[in-house]
Design a protein around this motif. Sequence first.
Motif, PDB file in Angstrom:
ATOM      1  N   VAL A   1       0.866  -1.176   0.000  1.00  0.00           N
ATOM      2  CA  VAL A   1       0.000   0.000   0.000  1.00  0.00           C
ATOM      3  C   VAL A   1       0.903   1.226   0.000  1.00  0.00           C
ATOM      4  O   VAL A   1       1.786   1.353   0.853  1.00  0.00           O
ATOM      5  N   VAL A   2       0.705   2.118  -0.965  1.00  0.00           N
ATOM      6  CA  VAL A   2       1.579   3.286  -1.125  1.00  0.00           C
ATOM      7  C   VAL A   2       0.753   4.553  -0.919  1.00  0.00           C
ATOM      8  O   VAL A   2      -0.270   4.753  -1.578  1.00  0.00           O
ATOM      9  N   ASP A   3       1.219   5.393  -0.006  1.00  0.00           N
ATOM     10  CA  ASP A   3       0.575   6.677   0.277  1.00  0.00           C
ATOM     11  C   ASP A   3       1.162   7.726  -0.665  1.00  0.00           C
ATOM     12  O   ASP A   3       2.330   8.105  -0.540  1.00  0.00           O
ATOM     13  N   LEU A   4       0.360   8.195  -1.616  1.00  0.00           N
ATOM     14  CA  LEU A   4       0.865   9.124  -2.623  1.00  0.00           C
ATOM     15  C   LEU A   4       1.016  10.545  -2.097  1.00  0.00           C
ATOM     16  O   LEU A   4       1.533  11.411  -2.811  1.00  0.00           O
ATOM     17  N   SER A   5       0.596  10.796  -0.856  1.00  0.00           N
ATOM     18  CA  SER A   5       0.760  12.135  -0.276  1.00  0.00           C
ATOM     19  C   SER A   5       2.077  12.270   0.475  1.00  0.00           C
ATOM     20  O   SER A   5       2.359  13.334   1.032  1.00  0.00           O
ATOM     21  N   PHE A   6       2.877  11.204   0.476  1.00  0.00           N
ATOM     22  CA  PHE A   6       4.131  11.228   1.235  1.00  0.00           C
ATOM     23  C   PHE A   6       5.023  12.362   0.734  1.00  0.00           C
ATOM     24  O   PHE A   6       5.216  12.531  -0.479  1.00  0.00           O
TER      25      PHE A   6
ATOM     26  N   PHE B   1      11.397   8.687  -1.601  1.00  0.00           N
ATOM     27  CA  PHE B   1      10.926   7.508  -0.885  1.00  0.00           C
ATOM     28  C   PHE B   1       9.693   6.940  -1.586  1.00  0.00           C
ATOM     29  O   PHE B   1       9.549   5.714  -1.729  1.00  0.00           O
ATOM     30  N   LEU B   2       8.810   7.814  -2.038  1.00  0.00           N
ATOM     31  CA  LEU B   2       7.607   7.399  -2.747  1.00  0.00           C
ATOM     32  C   LEU B   2       7.965   6.648  -4.033  1.00  0.00           C
ATOM     33  O   LEU B   2       7.407   5.584  -4.321  1.00  0.00           O
ATOM     34  N   VAL B   3       8.896   7.192  -4.793  1.00  0.00           N
ATOM     35  CA  VAL B   3       9.322   6.546  -6.035  1.00  0.00           C
ATOM     36  C   VAL B   3       9.905   5.166  -5.754  1.00  0.00           C
ATOM     37  O   VAL B   3       9.600   4.189  -6.453  1.00  0.00           O
ATOM     38  N   ARG B   4      10.723   5.055  -4.735  1.00  0.00           N
ATOM     39  CA  ARG B   4      11.314   3.751  -4.393  1.00  0.00           C
ATOM     40  C   ARG B   4      10.233   2.744  -4.015  1.00  0.00           C
ATOM     41  O   ARG B   4      10.315   1.567  -4.382  1.00  0.00           O
ATOM     42  N   ASP B   5       9.219   3.179  -3.280  1.00  0.00           N
ATOM     43  CA  ASP B   5       8.123   2.280  -2.905  1.00  0.00           C
ATOM     44  C   ASP B   5       7.366   1.778  -4.130  1.00  0.00           C
ATOM     45  O   ASP B   5       7.027   0.588  -4.225  1.00  0.00           O
ATOM     46  N   LEU B   6       7.082   2.686  -5.055  1.00  0.00           N
ATOM     47  CA  LEU B   6       6.340   2.300  -6.254  1.00  0.00           C
ATOM     48  C   LEU B   6       7.148   1.342  -7.127  1.00  0.00           C
ATOM     49  O   LEU B   6       6.600   0.363  -7.656  1.00  0.00           O
TER      50      LEU B   6
ATOM     51  N   ILE C   1       1.572   8.212 -11.786  1.00  0.00           N
ATOM     52  CA  ILE C   1       2.206   6.935 -11.441  1.00  0.00           C
ATOM     53  C   ILE C   1       3.252   6.558 -12.481  1.00  0.00           C
ATOM     54  O   ILE C   1       4.377   6.149 -12.132  1.00  0.00           O
ATOM     55  N   LEU C   2       2.929   6.703 -13.762  1.00  0.00           N
ATOM     56  CA  LEU C   2       3.906   6.400 -14.807  1.00  0.00           C
ATOM     57  C   LEU C   2       5.101   7.342 -14.726  1.00  0.00           C
ATOM     58  O   LEU C   2       6.236   6.941 -14.995  1.00  0.00           O
ATOM     59  N   GLY C   3       4.856   8.594 -14.336  1.00  0.00           N
ATOM     60  CA  GLY C   3       5.963   9.534 -14.178  1.00  0.00           C
ATOM     61  C   GLY C   3       6.904   9.128 -13.063  1.00  0.00           C
ATOM     62  O   GLY C   3       8.137   9.147 -13.220  1.00  0.00           O
ATOM     63  N   TRP C   4       6.355   8.742 -11.917  1.00  0.00           N
ATOM     64  CA  TRP C   4       7.194   8.303 -10.803  1.00  0.00           C
ATOM     65  C   TRP C   4       7.935   7.011 -11.150  1.00  0.00           C
ATOM     66  O   TRP C   4       9.108   6.858 -10.803  1.00  0.00           O
ATOM     67  N   LEU C   5       7.273   6.104 -11.831  1.00  0.00           N
ATOM     68  CA  LEU C   5       7.937   4.861 -12.218  1.00  0.00           C
ATOM     69  C   LEU C   5       9.066   5.134 -13.216  1.00  0.00           C
ATOM     70  O   LEU C   5      10.120   4.491 -13.160  1.00  0.00           O
ATOM     71  N   SER C   6       8.845   6.087 -14.122  1.00  0.00           N
ATOM     72  CA  SER C   6       9.909   6.468 -15.059  1.00  0.00           C
ATOM     73  C   SER C   6      11.128   6.998 -14.307  1.00  0.00           C
ATOM     74  O   SER C   6      12.269   6.596 -14.577  1.00  0.00           O
ATOM     75  N   GLU C   7      10.878   7.874 -13.346  1.00  0.00           N
ATOM     76  CA  GLU C   7      11.986   8.412 -12.559  1.00  0.00           C
ATOM     77  C   GLU C   7      12.700   7.310 -11.797  1.00  0.00           C
ATOM     78  O   GLU C   7      13.938   7.325 -11.675  1.00  0.00           O
ATOM     79  N   GLY C   8      11.939   6.348 -11.289  1.00  0.00           N
ATOM     80  CA  GLY C   8      12.548   5.248 -10.567  1.00  0.00           C
ATOM     81  C   GLY C   8      13.424   4.367 -11.434  1.00  0.00           C
ATOM     82  O   GLY C   8      14.312   3.672 -10.932  1.00  0.00           O
TER      83      GLY C   8
END
Length: 324
Positions: free
Chosen positions: A34-39, A44-49, A156-163
Amino acid sequence: MVDERDQDTSSSSLPSLNKQLADTNLGGSADVPVVDLSFSDEGFLVRDLVKASEEWGVFQVVNHGIPMELMQQLQLAGKQFFDLPETEKDAVAKEEDFEGYKRKYLGGINNWDEHLFHRLSPPSIINYKYWPKNPPQYREVTEEYTKHMKRLTEKILGWLSEGLGLPRVTLSQSIGGDTAEYVLRINFYPPTQHSELTIGAAAHSDMGAIALLLPNEVPGLQAFKDEQWFDLNYINSAIVVIIGDQLMRMTNGRFKNVFHRAKTDRERLRISWPVFVAPRDDMSVGPLPELTGDENPPKFETLIYKDYIDQKIKGWALEDLPVY
């Protein structure tokens, strides 16, 4: 194009699928992420995703920015449609295309559901004859929900791209950007006293890139990991994110295209609202050059998306699957 075949089973894509399908036990005890997108710490959020996409291929997101009231309105409109008499639902029944209303579809496996399937975006592909006119608020609510789905998908795709160490727009652009196709399927699983024997939706991975699913409060969605099925616990207002075949292929296998299924319930009605996101039929999809090289050669062939669908269909062997 995303079509109803995203809900079928590919026996050629999952080792020992018959054995796994025959195992009707409920899932293990591990928690689906479960990922809190308001973090506030985006790193840290990108790593979780990324971790959830690599290890599970499915996760739930909370504090995603979609108004709770809008989600409730979407759920109410969907239930009101399925509560209509059959003659009214048949007004948007399937014809030659995959869109429309259908009851107890998918031959060869005892899938126990009704569903409504129609395109959401881009505007050029929408056919409103498959959008219910009753309840009257259906179109307005669904169009507003689509706007939020597109924004959330892009985030979400943006954060995954950065990750992955790529520019933020990479994954979104790789499935067509504004031309990527969004399709809604409302799954309606009535109660059945044979819930231990009946699959609401058979085990499958999604052909497209990613799916975002809104469930009702009745659990039943399961994900396959480490040779067993895991239950996704219901979290109020959460959206379930499911990695599909194309993100797995684009990341050269780094992200997992999770196999999942839906179980029916003995006493309660289950409804879910997955939005499938996929490239256009004519787009080429394969491992991204930025993620491959001499030390990590491409594991998948680059294919026109329609050709990928055709190849996967040819690999199906529904007659070999057990009937529940």
